[in-house]
Design a protein around this motif. Structure first.
Motif, mmCIF file in Angstrom:
data_model
loop_
_atom_site.group_PDB
_atom_site.id
_atom_site.type_symbol
_atom_site.label_atom_id
_atom_site.label_comp_id
_atom_site.label_asym_id
_atom_site.label_seq_id
_atom_site.Cartn_x
_atom_site.Cartn_y
_atom_site.Cartn_z
ATOM 1 N N MET A 1 -9.578 -45.822 5.172
ATOM 2 C CA MET A 1 -10.327 -45.323 6.330
ATOM 3 C C MET A 1 -11.712 -45.988 6.016
ATOM 4 S SD MET A 1 -11.999 -41.953 7.922
ATOM 5 C CE MET A 1 -10.817 -40.738 8.136
ATOM 6 N N GLN A 2 -12.222 -46.692 6.912
ATOM 7 C CA GLN A 2 -13.429 -47.258 6.779
ATOM 8 C C GLN A 2 -14.548 -46.821 7.766
ATOM 9 O OE1 GLN A 2 -12.991 -51.557 7.962
ATOM 10 N NE2 GLN A 2 -14.505 -52.073 6.659
ATOM 11 N N LEU A 3 -15.578 -46.548 7.167
ATOM 12 C CA LEU A 3 -16.785 -46.236 7.985
ATOM 13 C C LEU A 3 -17.706 -47.194 8.323
ATOM 14 C CD1 LEU A 3 -17.799 -42.918 5.901
ATOM 15 C CD2 LEU A 3 -16.516 -42.958 8.145
ATOM 16 N N LEU A 4 -17.986 -47.458 9.677
ATOM 17 C CA LEU A 4 -18.953 -48.354 10.038
ATOM 18 C C LEU A 4 -20.525 -47.601 10.123
ATOM 19 C CD1 LEU A 4 -16.579 -49.928 12.412
ATOM 20 C CD2 LEU A 4 -17.343 -50.875 10.229
ATOM 21 N N ALA A 5 -21.390 -48.388 10.167
ATOM 22 C CA ALA A 5 -22.825 -47.913 10.057
ATOM 23 C C ALA A 5 -23.213 -48.697 11.517
ATOM 24 C CB ALA A 5 -23.753 -48.179 8.924
ATOM 25 N N VAL A 6 -23.776 -47.916 12.223
ATOM 26 C CA VAL A 6 -23.989 -48.459 13.641
ATOM 27 C C VAL A 6 -25.591 -48.025 13.760
ATOM 28 C CG1 VAL A 6 -23.892 -48.436 15.942
ATOM 29 C CG2 VAL A 6 -21.915 -47.835 14.670
ATOM 30 N N PRO A 7 -26.520 -48.951 13.787
ATOM 31 C CA PRO A 7 -27.857 -48.824 13.760
ATOM 32 C C PRO A 7 -28.274 -47.921 15.178
ATOM 33 C CG PRO A 7 -27.544 -51.101 14.384
ATOM 34 C CD PRO A 7 -26.132 -50.409 14.048
ATOM 35 N N MET A 8 -29.215 -47.002 15.210
ATOM 36 C CA MET A 8 -29.697 -46.053 16.066
ATOM 37 C C MET A 8 -30.418 -46.772 16.894
ATOM 38 S SD MET A 8 -29.688 -42.425 14.646
ATOM 39 C CE MET A 8 -29.976 -41.669 16.165
ATOM 40 N N ALA A 9 -30.316 -46.755 18.376
ATOM 41 C CA ALA A 9 -31.225 -47.410 19.171
ATOM 42 C C ALA A 9 -32.604 -46.792 19.322
ATOM 43 C CB ALA A 9 -30.798 -47.223 20.613
ATOM 44 N N SER A 10 -33.591 -47.674 19.211
ATOM 45 C CA SER A 10 -34.866 -47.188 19.010
ATOM 46 C C SER A 10 -35.561 -47.044 20.286
ATOM 47 C CB SER A 10 -35.830 -48.128 18.569
ATOM 48 O OG SER A 10 -36.995 -47.925 18.289
ATOM 49 N N SER A 11 -36.275 -45.533 20.481
ATOM 50 C CA SER A 11 -36.671 -45.137 21.739
ATOM 51 C C SER A 11 -37.786 -46.088 22.225
ATOM 52 C CB SER A 11 -36.849 -43.720 21.696
ATOM 53 O OG SER A 11 -37.657 -43.308 20.880
ATOM 54 N N GLY A 12 -38.446 -46.528 21.178
ATOM 55 C CA GLY A 12 -39.771 -47.477 21.480
ATOM 56 C C GLY A 12 -40.990 -46.003 21.510
ATOM 57 N N GLY A 13 -41.940 -46.355 21.830
ATOM 58 C CA GLY A 13 -43.242 -45.308 22.003
ATOM 59 C C GLY A 13 -43.135 -43.749 21.684
ATOM 60 N N GLY A 14 -42.465 -43.689 20.195
ATOM 61 C CA GLY A 14 -42.250 -42.402 19.696
ATOM 62 C C GLY A 14 -43.435 -41.754 19.389
ATOM 63 N N GLY A 15 -44.677 -42.421 19.278
ATOM 64 C CA GLY A 15 -45.994 -41.547 19.047
ATOM 65 C C GLY A 15 -46.404 -41.108 20.184
ATOM 66 N N ILE A 16 -46.257 -41.748 21.223
ATOM 67 C CA ILE A 16 -46.804 -41.242 22.569
ATOM 68 C C ILE A 16 -46.020 -39.877 23.120
ATOM 69 C CG2 ILE A 16 -46.941 -41.654 25.059
ATOM 70 C CD1 ILE A 16 -48.800 -43.737 23.867
ATOM 71 N N THR A 17 -44.687 -39.771 22.809
ATOM 72 C CA THR A 17 -43.861 -38.647 23.053
ATOM 73 C C THR A 17 -44.515 -37.557 22.457
ATOM 74 O OG1 THR A 17 -42.040 -39.279 21.610
ATOM 75 C CG2 THR A 17 -41.782 -39.932 24.273
ATOM 76 N N LEU A 18 -44.861 -37.584 21.007
ATOM 77 C CA LEU A 18 -45.060 -36.682 20.070
ATOM 78 C C LEU A 18 -46.446 -36.090 20.652
ATOM 79 C CD1 LEU A 18 -43.899 -37.596 16.722
ATOM 80 C CD2 LEU A 18 -42.951 -35.863 18.282
ATOM 81 N N LEU A 19 -47.392 -37.186 21.117
ATOM 82 C CA LEU A 19 -48.808 -36.819 21.405
ATOM 83 C C LEU A 19 -48.901 -36.137 22.876
ATOM 84 C CD1 LEU A 19 -51.495 -37.383 20.147
ATOM 85 C CD2 LEU A 19 -51.720 -39.439 21.120
ATOM 86 N N LEU A 20 -47.954 -36.440 23.843
ATOM 87 C CA LEU A 20 -48.070 -36.003 25.097
ATOM 88 C C LEU A 20 -48.156 -34.493 25.090
ATOM 89 C CD1 LEU A 20 -48.269 -36.572 28.128
ATOM 90 C CD2 LEU A 20 -46.231 -36.553 28.165
ATOM 91 N N PRO A 21 -47.419 -33.674 24.713
ATOM 92 C CA PRO A 21 -47.442 -32.113 24.586
ATOM 93 C C PRO A 21 -48.715 -31.669 23.808
ATOM 94 C CG PRO A 21 -45.253 -32.714 23.819
ATOM 95 C CD PRO A 21 -46.046 -33.981 23.952
ATOM 96 N N LEU A 22 -49.293 -32.451 22.677
ATOM 97 C CA LEU A 22 -50.580 -31.771 22.375
ATOM 98 C C LEU A 22 -51.770 -32.020 23.187
ATOM 99 C CD1 LEU A 22 -51.905 -30.792 19.769
ATOM 100 C CD2 LEU A 22 -52.314 -33.410 19.218
ATOM 101 N N ILE A 23 -51.772 -33.103 24.046
ATOM 102 C CA ILE A 23 -52.957 -33.431 25.050
ATOM 103 C C ILE A 23 -52.731 -32.353 25.932
ATOM 104 C CG2 ILE A 23 -53.595 -35.105 26.605
ATOM 105 C CD1 ILE A 23 -52.715 -37.262 24.877
ATOM 106 N N LEU A 24 -51.459 -31.774 26.426
ATOM 107 C CA LEU A 24 -51.229 -30.905 27.648
ATOM 108 C C LEU A 24 -51.871 -29.604 27.018
ATOM 109 C CD1 LEU A 24 -48.079 -31.850 28.837
ATOM 110 C CD2 LEU A 24 -50.100 -32.009 30.300
ATOM 111 N N ILE A 25 -51.499 -29.273 25.769
ATOM 112 C CA ILE A 25 -51.880 -27.974 25.239
ATOM 113 C C ILE A 25 -53.406 -27.922 25.102
ATOM 114 C CG2 ILE A 25 -51.868 -26.531 23.286
ATOM 115 C CD1 ILE A 25 -49.073 -27.353 22.582
ATOM 116 N N VAL A 26 -54.153 -29.031 24.634
ATOM 117 C CA VAL A 26 -55.604 -28.844 24.629
ATOM 118 C C VAL A 26 -56.247 -28.840 26.000
ATOM 119 C CG1 VAL A 26 -57.688 -30.376 23.889
ATOM 120 C CG2 VAL A 26 -55.439 -30.221 22.352
ATOM 121 N N GLY A 27 -55.632 -29.694 27.099
ATOM 122 C CA GLY A 27 -56.012 -29.818 28.159
ATOM 123 C C GLY A 27 -56.128 -28.138 28.971
#
Length: 148
Positions: free
Chosen positions: A1-27
């Motif tokens: 049996m052979q395992l293949l490593a598939v690279p995960m797709a990058s979502s791009g703008g990871g920092g923005i998605t983490l920062l958005l809830p914080l901005i909403l809470i502060v607002g």
């Protein structure tokens, strides 16, 4: 049996998605504190505008007329000759003069109606107005339940 490593797709703008809830809470916190600040300012303006003769309602629902004020307390007349001293912060609102005048006219009209009602007496028909002078018994209804 052979395992293949598939690279995960990058979502791009990871920092923005983490920062958005914080901005909403502060607002949300900022808007809530702003509304509380406005409410405290309205309460302070109400307390500052107190003058003898003003009709007020306390936060506990006590209605009275301001007799005197000092730095911390307000003396209210809640009934004729009954004075109560409350903390200024307990004053909920001042009743406007036009509302107090409307209540006064409504009270006067009910007093006149009460005077007219006190002279009138409603007497239920007792059945004694028969020509022969005998009292007729009122019919009774059968019992709605039986006792065991």
């Amino acid at each position: 049996m052979q395992l293949l490593a598939v690279p995960m797709a990058s979502s791009g703008g990871g920092g923005i998605t983490l920062l958005l809830p914080l901005i909403l809470i502060v607002g949300m916190i900022w808007f809530m504190s702003r509304s509380q600040k406005k409410q405290r300012q309205r309460q302070a303006d109400t307390v500052a505008a107190l003058a003898p003769g003003s009709k007020v309602i306390t936060t506990s629902g006590l209605v009275g007329i301001v007799e005197e004020t000092d730095d911390e307390y307000v003396t209210l007349e809640i009934s004729e000759g009954v004075l109560v001293q409350v903390v200024k912060g307990a004053i909920g609102r001042v009743v406007p003069e036009e509302d107090a005048a409307a209540e006064g006219t409504a009270d006067e009209s009910t007093d006149e109606d009460a005077a007219d009602d006190s002279t009138r007496v409603d007497v239920p028909d007792t059945g004694r107005d028969k020509a022969d002078g005998k009292v007729q018994d009122t019919p009774t209804l059968p019992p709605t339940h039986t006792e065991n």
